[in-house]
Design a protein around this motif. Structure first.
Motif: not given
Length: 130
Positions: A123-130
């Protein structure tokens, strides 16, 4: 704080407590940053509840939409609001530690869906990449 600990605030607050403590991010901002990703993660556990949220937000529902599809409209709405408010994230180098601390936070036990360190990291990676 005492009220929150017994009100099932879940994973979004576990994230927000960790990020707030380490990066001096205001709690409301941290919650806003992670809210749509935790919502999306939790939809499979209770799509009807998130469909109710979409309805409360005044999002138009097409007749053919399932609760899950409608709930995803609420997620997109919150993401768009965050972009409009220019709510920024954090940096990648602390993701592992943030994920671990969030997963170990007692608030994670109250999340609608079981959440692990690996889930938090994703979820962190997803939030960071959007």
């Amino acid at each position: 704080g005492m009220a929150f600990i017994s009100s099932n605030v879940g994973a979004v607050h576990a994230f927000a407590e960790t990020v707030g403590a380490w990066f001096d991010t205001p709690h409301g901002v941290a919650n806003s940053l992670f809210l749509p990703y935790i919502m999306e993660f939790n939809i499979p556990a209770c799509p009807e509840r998130f469909a109710d949220i979409a309805d409360a937000m005044g999002i138009e529902r097409e007749e053919s939409m399932s609760d899950e599809q409608y709930a995803l409209k609420a997620v997109e709405y919150v993401k768009a609001l965050n972009r409009k408010l220019n709510i920024k994230g954090i940096t990648e180098e602390r993701f592992e530690a943030i994920a671990e601390r969030s997963a170990n936070n007692v608030l994670s036990n109250d999340n609608a869906r079981k959440i692990t360190k690996e889930d938090y990291l994703e979820l962190l990676k997803k939030a960071y990449n959007e």
